[in-house]
Design a protein around this motif. Structure first.
Motif, PDB file in Angstrom:
ATOM      1  N   ALA A   1      -2.733  10.890   2.265  1.00 37.95           N
ATOM      2  CA  ALA A   1      -2.855  11.686   3.486  1.00 37.95           C
ATOM      3  C   ALA A   1      -1.562  11.656   4.294  1.00 37.95           C
ATOM      4  N   LEU A   2      -0.936  10.497   4.361  1.00 40.00           N
ATOM      5  CA  LEU A   2       0.305  10.353   5.118  1.00 40.00           C
ATOM      6  C   LEU A   2       1.409  11.225   4.529  1.00 40.00           C
ATOM      7  N   THR A   3       1.587  11.137   3.203  1.00 44.39           N
ATOM      8  CA  THR A   3       2.630  11.921   2.565  1.00 44.39           C
ATOM      9  C   THR A   3       2.300  13.408   2.580  1.00 44.39           C
ATOM     10  N   HIS A   4       1.018  13.748   2.485  1.00 43.51           N
ATOM     11  CA  HIS A   4       0.591  15.149   2.572  1.00 43.51           C
ATOM     12  C   HIS A   4       0.978  15.746   3.921  1.00 43.51           C
ATOM     13  N   ARG A   5       0.800  14.977   4.997  1.00 46.67           N
ATOM     14  CA  ARG A   5       1.200  15.441   6.330  1.00 46.67           C
ATOM     15  C   ARG A   5       2.717  15.632   6.408  1.00 46.67           C
ATOM     16  N   MET A   6       3.466  14.722   5.787  1.00 49.69           N
ATOM     17  CA  MET A   6       4.920  14.872   5.773  1.00 49.69           C
ATOM     18  C   MET A   6       5.326  16.143   5.030  1.00 49.69           C
ATOM     19  N   THR A   7       4.641  16.430   3.923  1.00 53.27           N
ATOM     20  CA  THR A   7       4.959  17.613   3.130  1.00 53.27           C
ATOM     21  C   THR A   7       4.642  18.898   3.890  1.00 53.27           C
ATOM     22  N   LEU A   8       3.480  18.927   4.575  1.00 55.89           N
ATOM     23  CA  LEU A   8       3.044  20.136   5.264  1.00 55.89           C
ATOM     24  C   LEU A   8       3.835  20.423   6.538  1.00 55.89           C
ATOM     25  N   LYS A   9       4.095  19.372   7.340  1.00 53.01           N
ATOM     26  CA  LYS A   9       4.696  19.630   8.653  1.00 53.01           C
ATOM     27  C   LYS A   9       5.666  18.547   9.124  1.00 53.01           C
ATOM     28  N   GLN A  10       6.162  17.732   8.207  1.00 46.37           N
ATOM     29  CA  GLN A  10       7.107  16.669   8.542  1.00 46.37           C
ATOM     30  C   GLN A  10       6.611  15.846   9.733  1.00 46.37           C
ATOM     31  N   ASP A  11       5.359  15.445   9.655  1.00 45.73           N
ATOM     32  CA  ASP A  11       4.729  14.624  10.684  1.00 45.73           C
ATOM     33  C   ASP A  11       3.999  13.479  10.005  1.00 45.73           C
ATOM     34  N   CYS A  12       4.121  12.257  10.541  1.00 45.86           N
ATOM     35  CA  CYS A  12       3.438  11.118   9.948  1.00 45.86           C
ATOM     36  C   CYS A  12       2.608  10.357  10.987  1.00 45.86           C
ATOM     37  N   THR A  13       2.195  11.042  12.043  1.00 48.79           N
ATOM     38  CA  THR A  13       1.309  10.421  13.027  1.00 48.79           C
ATOM     39  C   THR A  13      -0.120  10.503  12.502  1.00 48.79           C
ATOM     40  N   PHE A  14      -0.671   9.348  12.139  1.00 47.73           N
ATOM     41  CA  PHE A  14      -1.948   9.323  11.433  1.00 47.73           C
ATOM     42  C   PHE A  14      -2.534   7.922  11.535  1.00 47.73           C
ATOM     43  N   SER A  15      -3.869   7.814  11.666  1.00 49.23           N
ATOM     44  CA  SER A  15      -4.512   6.507  11.706  1.00 49.23           C
ATOM     45  C   SER A  15      -5.918   6.616  11.129  1.00 49.23           C
ATOM     46  N   ARG A  16      -6.384   5.540  10.487  1.00 46.79           N
ATOM     47  CA  ARG A  16      -7.724   5.550   9.898  1.00 46.79           C
ATOM     48  C   ARG A  16      -8.059   4.149   9.386  1.00 46.79           C
ATOM     49  N   PRO A  17      -9.371   3.785   9.340  1.00 44.94           N
ATOM     50  CA  PRO A  17      -9.763   2.515   8.705  1.00 44.94           C
ATOM     51  C   PRO A  17      -9.549   2.587   7.197  1.00 44.94           C
ATOM     52  N   VAL A  18      -9.203   1.451   6.611  1.00 47.91           N
ATOM     53  CA  VAL A  18      -8.943   1.349   5.178  1.00 47.91           C
ATOM     54  C   VAL A  18      -9.785   0.221   4.598  1.00 47.91           C
ATOM     55  N   PHE A  19     -10.475   0.488   3.479  1.00 43.91           N
ATOM     56  CA  PHE A  19     -11.399  -0.470   2.871  1.00 43.91           C
ATOM     57  C   PHE A  19     -10.946  -0.775   1.445  1.00 43.91           C
ATOM     58  N   ASP A  20     -10.900  -2.074   1.089  1.00 44.63           N
ATOM     59  CA  ASP A  20     -10.472  -2.465  -0.258  1.00 44.63           C
ATOM     60  C   ASP A  20     -11.601  -3.033  -1.107  1.00 44.63           C
ATOM     61  N   GLY A  21     -12.833  -2.987  -0.603  1.00 42.76           N
ATOM     62  CA  GLY A  21     -13.970  -3.519  -1.331  1.00 42.76           C
ATOM     63  C   GLY A  21     -14.603  -4.715  -0.661  1.00 42.76           C
ATOM     64  N   ILE A  22     -13.818  -5.480   0.123  1.00 48.03           N
ATOM     65  CA  ILE A  22     -14.352  -6.610   0.896  1.00 48.03           C
ATOM     66  C   ILE A  22     -13.807  -6.652   2.315  1.00 48.03           C
ATOM     67  N   ARG A  23     -12.565  -6.221   2.500  1.00 49.15           N
ATOM     68  CA  ARG A  23     -11.944  -6.254   3.827  1.00 49.15           C
ATOM     69  C   ARG A  23     -11.803  -4.851   4.387  1.00 49.15           C
ATOM     70  N   LEU A  24     -11.908  -4.756   5.712  1.00 51.65           N
ATOM     71  CA  LEU A  24     -11.689  -3.495   6.417  1.00 51.65           C
ATOM     72  C   LEU A  24     -10.513  -3.674   7.362  1.00 51.65           C
ATOM     73  N   SER A  25      -9.533  -2.788   7.259  1.00 48.88           N
ATOM     74  CA  SER A  25      -8.339  -2.847   8.098  1.00 48.88           C
ATOM     75  C   SER A  25      -8.182  -1.528   8.842  1.00 48.88           C
ATOM     76  N   TYR A  26      -7.301  -1.524   9.839  1.00 49.55           N
ATOM     77  CA  TYR A  26      -6.995  -0.297  10.574  1.00 49.55           C
ATOM     78  C   TYR A  26      -5.490  -0.101  10.543  1.00 49.55           C
ATOM     79  N   LEU A  27      -5.058   1.070  10.042  1.00 54.20           N
ATOM     80  CA  LEU A  27      -3.643   1.395   9.935  1.00 54.20           C
ATOM     81  C   LEU A  27      -3.308   2.541  10.865  1.00 54.20           C
ATOM     82  N   ASP A  28      -2.192   2.401  11.571  1.00 56.97           N
ATOM     83  CA  ASP A  28      -1.766   3.371  12.583  1.00 56.97           C
ATOM     84  C   ASP A  28      -0.290   3.666  12.359  1.00 56.97           C
ATOM     85  N   VAL A  29       0.041   4.942  12.086  1.00 55.46           N
ATOM     86  CA  VAL A  29       1.410   5.349  11.767  1.00 55.46           C
ATOM     87  C   VAL A  29       1.894   6.342  12.818  1.00 55.46           C
ATOM     88  N   HIS A  30       3.185   6.258  13.176  1.00 61.25           N
ATOM     89  CA  HIS A  30       3.786   7.167  14.155  1.00 61.25           C
ATOM     90  C   HIS A  30       5.148   7.644  13.660  1.00 61.25           C
TER      91      HIS A  30
END
Length: 301
Positions: free
Chosen positions: A178-207
């Motif tokens: 999703a991050l790279t897709h945004r860069m490709t479409l509009k050269q923007d990388c402001t994006f945030s979302r929870p991320v799950f690996d099967g046991i842990r839940l994290s929150y990533l925030d990019v600007h």
């Protein structure tokens, strides 16, 4: 092996995999790769990057991973761009002296669909060996959120996951797509979302991004202009019960990724730096030219 030790090892592996796949916005496909020279090259101009988006291609990237300045791991990423969906496969493995005390050989893959400038993951898989143990995971995604079908080794000593954030979560590879897709479409990388690996839940925030110059050290293939995106990540659920590292894991950890635009491969991450709460600074550097070939088959939805 204690639950804390297992948690630390998995956290390190997950964050390393994250750094390797920030170039992924496509569906994995087999096929021969066109060889290119490995001599250092200047990064192409970013001015008209969005206007030169390549057609569907199989793209291979090769990285070196450095911990405290020493090359400890190698990493490969393969992907293919499709307008309707995405997928990516990564391979992370130990190299050199690190192989004497660390055994790491992991394959990860993800598939999903594009939804505007966002993503809707379908599945995520991870398999291989680390420290002599088999690691295997498979997660399916639907409108109700992620569903863990397989996760080995079994680790049940975890705090509950926050339900609302879990339902909105994606796997790490899909987040990076999703991050790279945004860069490709509009050269923007402001994006945030929870991320799950099967046991842990994290929150990533990019600007970002901001325009800068790519550092030249650690065998970097590209040089010159780049777009820099800053990010923070913190764990928000799935902590090991009784762990003494909870405060450190839940604190924000900073990182940066430098994107360059390759005439054939499109936007690719040429360098990633991030801090691990226990290992310190980890650096991921693109060390060879992107290898590109045309997709020779069609994919049905």
């Amino acid at each position: 092996m204690t639950s804390d030790t297992l948690s630390i090892r998995r956290s390190i592996t997950g964050r390393l995999l994250a750094g390797l796949t920030l170039a992924s916005s496509c569906l994995l496909a087999p096929g021969a790769l066109a060889e290119q020279a490995d001599a250092p090259a200047p990064a192409p101009s970013l001015k008209s990057a969005a206007d030169t988006l390549p057609a569907a291609q199989n793209i291979h990237l090769r990285y070196g991973v450095f911990i405290h300045g020493y090359r400890a791991l190698g990493a490969d990423a393969d992907y293919v761009l499709q307008p309707w969906g995405y997928g990516v496969e990564t391979h992370l493995y130990t190299v050199g002296l690190a192989s004497w005390f660390l055994t790491l050989n992991l394959l990860s893959s993800a598939q999903g669909h594009f939804n505007g400038d966002n993503v809707a993951p379908v599945s995520f898989s991870n398999s291989g060996f680390a420290h002599g143990e088999e690691e295997k995971a498979h997660i399916d995604f639907d409108l109700t959120g992620p569903h863990v079908a397989v996760f080995l080794p079994v680790d049940k000593q975890r705090e509950p996951l926050p339900a609302a954030e879990l339902k909105q979560s994606v796997d790490m590879l899909s987040f990076l797509v999703a991050l790279t897709h945004r860069m490709t479409l509009k050269q923007d990388c402001t994006f945030s979302r929870p991320v799950f690996d099967g046991i842990r839940l994290s929150y990533l925030d990019v600007h970002g991004p901001s325009q800068t110059t790519l550092p030249k050290d650690h065998g970097s293939y590209f040089r010159g202009d780049a777009l820099k995106c800053d990010f923070t990540g913190r764990q928000i659920g799935g902590f090991s019960i009784g762990t003494r590292f909870k405060a450190a894991q839940s604190s924000p950890h900073k990182g940066t990724v430098w994107f360059v635009h390759d005439p054939q491969g499109g936007f690719v991450p040429a360098r990633i730096e991030f801090d691990h709460y226990k290992m310190g600074q980890i650096l991921v550097v693109l060390q060879a030219a992107p290898k590109v070939s045309a997709v020779t088959h069609t994919q049905t939805r």
